[in-house]
Scaffold this motif. Structure first.
Motif, PDB file in Angstrom:
ATOM      1  N   VAL A  73      -3.785  40.299 -10.656  1.00 32.61           N
ATOM      2  CA  VAL A  73      -2.526  40.110 -11.380  1.00 32.61           C
ATOM      3  C   VAL A  73      -1.367  40.150 -10.390  1.00 32.61           C
ATOM      4  O   VAL A  73      -1.311  41.015  -9.512  1.00 32.61           O
ATOM      5  CB  VAL A  73      -2.330  41.201 -12.449  1.00 32.61           C
ATOM      6  N   VAL A  74      -0.436  39.214 -10.538  1.00 30.33           N
ATOM      7  CA  VAL A  74       0.744  39.147  -9.674  1.00 30.33           C
ATOM      8  C   VAL A  74       1.945  39.632 -10.483  1.00 30.33           C
ATOM      9  O   VAL A  74       2.283  39.052 -11.517  1.00 30.33           O
ATOM     10  CB  VAL A  74       0.992  37.710  -9.173  1.00 30.33           C
ATOM     11  N   ILE A  75       2.596  40.705  -9.992  1.00 31.64           N
ATOM     12  CA  ILE A  75       3.709  41.327 -10.716  1.00 31.64           C
ATOM     13  C   ILE A  75       4.993  41.183  -9.910  1.00 31.64           C
ATOM     14  O   ILE A  75       5.027  41.462  -8.707  1.00 31.64           O
ATOM     15  CB  ILE A  75       3.420  42.813 -10.976  1.00 31.64           C
ATOM     16  N   ASN A  76       6.048  40.751 -10.566  1.00 36.34           N
ATOM     17  CA  ASN A  76       7.365  40.664  -9.946  1.00 36.34           C
ATOM     18  C   ASN A  76       7.923  42.079  -9.839  1.00 36.34           C
ATOM     19  O   ASN A  76       8.109  42.759 -10.849  1.00 36.34           O
ATOM     20  CB  ASN A  76       8.278  39.786 -10.811  1.00 36.34           C
ATOM     21  N   THR A  77       8.199  42.540  -8.631  1.00 37.69           N
ATOM     22  CA  THR A  77       8.651  43.919  -8.447  1.00 37.69           C
ATOM     23  C   THR A  77      10.070  44.160  -8.947  1.00 37.69           C
ATOM     24  O   THR A  77      10.470  45.300  -9.159  1.00 37.69           O
ATOM     25  CB  THR A  77       8.564  44.340  -6.967  1.00 37.69           C
ATOM     26  N   GLU A  78      10.831  43.101  -9.130  1.00 37.49           N
ATOM     27  CA  GLU A  78      12.197  43.263  -9.631  1.00 37.49           C
ATOM     28  C   GLU A  78      12.228  43.449 -11.147  1.00 37.49           C
ATOM     29  O   GLU A  78      13.117  44.107 -11.684  1.00 37.49           O
ATOM     30  CB  GLU A  78      13.043  42.056  -9.222  1.00 37.49           C
ATOM     31  N   THR A  79      11.250  42.865 -11.837  1.00 39.05           N
ATOM     32  CA  THR A  79      11.222  42.937 -13.299  1.00 39.05           C
ATOM     33  C   THR A  79      10.081  43.781 -13.845  1.00 39.05           C
ATOM     34  O   THR A  79      10.122  44.227 -14.995  1.00 39.05           O
ATOM     35  CB  THR A  79      11.100  41.532 -13.911  1.00 39.05           C
ATOM     36  N   GLY A  80       9.031  43.992 -13.023  1.00 35.37           N
ATOM     37  CA  GLY A  80       7.856  44.708 -13.503  1.00 35.37           C
ATOM     38  C   GLY A  80       6.969  43.867 -14.398  1.00 35.37           C
ATOM     39  O   GLY A  80       6.023  44.378 -15.009  1.00 35.37           O
ATOM     40  N   GLN A  81       7.225  42.564 -14.467  1.00 41.03           N
ATOM     41  CA  GLN A  81       6.484  41.681 -15.354  1.00 41.03           C
ATOM     42  C   GLN A  81       5.421  40.887 -14.582  1.00 41.03           C
ATOM     43  O   GLN A  81       5.656  40.451 -13.460  1.00 41.03           O
ATOM     44  CB  GLN A  81       7.435  40.700 -16.052  1.00 41.03           C
ATOM     45  N   ALA A  82       4.276  40.715 -15.242  1.00 41.47           N
ATOM     46  CA  ALA A  82       3.216  39.893 -14.658  1.00 41.47           C
ATOM     47  C   ALA A  82       3.614  38.429 -14.714  1.00 41.47           C
ATOM     48  O   ALA A  82       4.091  37.941 -15.745  1.00 41.47           O
ATOM     49  CB  ALA A  82       1.910  40.113 -15.399  1.00 41.47           C
ATOM     50  N   GLU A  83       3.434  37.721 -13.598  1.00 39.06           N
ATOM     51  CA  GLU A  83       3.815  36.316 -13.514  1.00 39.06           C
ATOM     52  C   GLU A  83       2.620  35.370 -13.468  1.00 39.06           C
ATOM     53  O   GLU A  83       2.718  34.223 -13.903  1.00 39.06           O
ATOM     54  CB  GLU A  83       4.668  36.079 -12.269  1.00 39.06           C
ATOM     55  N   LYS A  84       1.499  35.863 -12.943  1.00 45.25           N
ATOM     56  CA  LYS A  84       0.366  34.974 -12.757  1.00 45.25           C
ATOM     57  C   LYS A  84      -0.905  35.805 -12.621  1.00 45.25           C
ATOM     58  O   LYS A  84      -0.854  36.980 -12.242  1.00 45.25           O
ATOM     59  CB  LYS A  84       0.572  34.120 -11.500  1.00 45.25           C
ATOM     60  N   THR A  85      -2.041  35.214 -12.941  1.00 43.44           N
ATOM     61  CA  THR A  85      -3.323  35.880 -12.756  1.00 43.44           C
ATOM     62  C   THR A  85      -4.314  34.916 -12.112  1.00 43.44           C
ATOM     63  O   THR A  85      -4.218  33.698 -12.274  1.00 43.44           O
ATOM     64  CB  THR A  85      -3.910  36.388 -14.085  1.00 43.44           C
ATOM     65  N   TYR A  86      -5.273  35.493 -11.383  1.00 45.88           N
ATOM     66  CA  TYR A  86      -6.357  34.719 -10.774  1.00 45.88           C
ATOM     67  C   TYR A  86      -7.672  35.384 -11.188  1.00 45.88           C
ATOM     68  O   TYR A  86      -7.893  36.557 -10.907  1.00 45.88           O
ATOM     69  CB  TYR A  86      -6.229  34.726  -9.250  1.00 45.88           C
ATOM     70  N   ASP A  87      -8.540  34.633 -11.844  1.00 46.52           N
ATOM     71  CA  ASP A  87      -9.783  35.179 -12.379  1.00 46.52           C
ATOM     72  C   ASP A  87     -10.933  35.081 -11.390  1.00 46.52           C
ATOM     73  O   ASP A  87     -11.039  34.109 -10.631  1.00 46.52           O
ATOM     74  CB  ASP A  87     -10.182  34.442 -13.658  1.00 46.52           C
ATOM     75  N   ALA A  88     -11.822  36.081 -11.452  1.00 49.21           N
ATOM     76  CA  ALA A  88     -13.042  36.049 -10.652  1.00 49.21           C
ATOM     77  C   ALA A  88     -13.969  34.949 -11.166  1.00 49.21           C
ATOM     78  O   ALA A  88     -13.829  34.465 -12.294  1.00 49.21           O
ATOM     79  CB  ALA A  88     -13.744  37.393 -10.717  1.00 49.21           C
ATOM     80  N   VAL A  89     -14.929  34.570 -10.351  1.00 48.20           N
ATOM     81  CA  VAL A  89     -15.866  33.502 -10.711  1.00 48.20           C
ATOM     82  C   VAL A  89     -16.648  33.867 -11.968  1.00 48.20           C
ATOM     83  O   VAL A  89     -16.762  33.077 -12.893  1.00 48.20           O
ATOM     84  CB  VAL A  89     -16.829  33.220  -9.539  1.00 48.20           C
ATOM     85  N   ASP A  90     -17.185  35.087 -11.995  1.00 49.62           N
ATOM     86  CA  ASP A  90     -17.948  35.547 -13.154  1.00 49.62           C
ATOM     87  C   ASP A  90     -17.233  36.762 -13.734  1.00 49.62           C
ATOM     88  O   ASP A  90     -17.334  37.868 -13.212  1.00 49.62           O
ATOM     89  CB  ASP A  90     -19.380  35.909 -12.754  1.00 49.62           C
ATOM     90  N   GLN A  91     -16.510  36.554 -14.789  1.00 52.28           N
ATOM     91  CA  GLN A  91     -15.693  37.615 -15.360  1.00 52.28           C
ATOM     92  C   GLN A  91     -16.525  38.774 -15.926  1.00 52.28           C
ATOM     93  O   GLN A  91     -16.059  39.907 -15.991  1.00 52.28           O
ATOM     94  CB  GLN A  91     -14.789  37.046 -16.447  1.00 52.28           C
ATOM     95  N   LYS A  92     -17.757  38.500 -16.322  1.00 49.47           N
ATOM     96  CA  LYS A  92     -18.596  39.536 -16.925  1.00 49.47           C
ATOM     97  C   LYS A  92     -19.149  40.523 -15.916  1.00 49.47           C
ATOM     98  O   LYS A  92     -19.415  41.674 -16.246  1.00 49.47           O
ATOM     99  CB  LYS A  92     -19.740  38.888 -17.706  1.00 49.47           C
TER     100      LYS A  92
END
Length: 289
Positions: free
Chosen positions: A113-132
């Protein structure tokens, strides 16, 4: 401090008899407790210094692989005061963190998860190949902004470079990787949970060499300076590992049942920060010279 071995002095003791007088051993490093937070943290797993006045702390607040949304990140001052317990929340068992250009990268079980440090809000996510099966654990950021992420369960190292997210390295030779640390342009250090070893990977060739062994469940890896490192063992130990791989135990809280999770170190203050996991607090120690 480097473990420097100098030449021994040969002294004649009678006819044909000699003895070796060893050089003076390096002065052992020590740590002294400076402060600890209160216990309002909730399973603190990782701590990261922002380079200014703040410590970011990930709180699992539940099971280490639960997709329950109860995890959060706290802000703690350099004197141990919890300034914002739930600076950002809604995460899934957050663990390792990396910081680059006002963006905080944090693992979230199966995603980064990518979080903007100025707002504390998540901006983007990158998922693993096998989420399970994924168990994304630690994060490190190279000077050029390249990000490496360990997957402890699936024996993988992910890389995020110029917005390209990929499995960079995988295989049983990684031995359940946890802690990762990018060193310069060409080296990545990996703490192997399965074997308790600290290993170095040549980023260009992916060749692995062992730097130090004899730990149990290696966790955090941080630079101490001059090619030396501090390495935590989740069971409750912290080690100093010098540039030649010599290892010295600095901290052992196993008898007290206190873990040592993903640590950080502030060189300017010689301050080692240890998340205690189930004890719900951070403990800071001053490292001797």
């Amino acid at each position: 401090m480097k473990n420097i071995v100098s030449c021994s002095l040969i002294v004649l003791l009678g006819i044909g008899a000699t003895a070796l007088i060893p050089a003076t051993a390096p002065k052992p490093r020590k740590v002294v407790k400076v402060w600890e937070t209160d216990t309002t943290l909730r399973v603190p797993e990782s701590v990261l210094y922002d380079g200014q006045n703040t410590l970011y702390v990930t709180n699992i607040d539940g099971k280490s692989d639960a997709l329950d949304g109860t995890g959060f990140i706290s802000k703690v001052s350099l004197d141990g005061k919890i300034e914002n317990l739930r600076w950002t929340s809604g995460l899934n068992a957050p663990k390792g963190m990396g910081l680059y250009r006002n963006r905080l990268y944090v693992t979230d079980v199966y995603r980064l998860v990518v979080i903007n440090t100025e707002t504390g809000q998540a901006e983007k996510t990158y998922d693993a190949v096998d989420q399970k099966t994924a168990f994304l654990n630690d994060v490190t950021v190279a000077k050029d902004g390249t990000i490496y992420v360990s997957d402890s369960r699936s024996d993988k190292i992910y890389r995020l470079k110029e917005d390209k997210w990929e499995v960079w390295m995988e295989g049983e030779q990684l031995n359940k990787p946890n802690g990762v640390l990018a060193v310069g342009k060409d080296k990545l250090l990996i703490g192997c949970t399965k074997t308790g070893a600290l290993r170095a990977v040549d980023i260009n060739t992916k060749t692995m060499t062992t730097m130090a062994e004899g730990m149990d469940r290696t966790d955090g890896i941080v630079p101490e300076g001059k090619g030396n490192y501090l390495v935590s063992d989740w069971t409750g130990q912290v080690f100093h590992v010098d540039a030649k791989g010599a290892k010295q135990q600095l901290l052992d809280t196993r008898k007290e049942g206190i873990n040592a999770a993903d640590i950080d170190y502030i060189p300017g203050r010689r301050l080692l920060i240890v998340p205690t996991f189930m004890k719900n607090k951070l403990v800071a120690y001053e490292l001797s010279r």
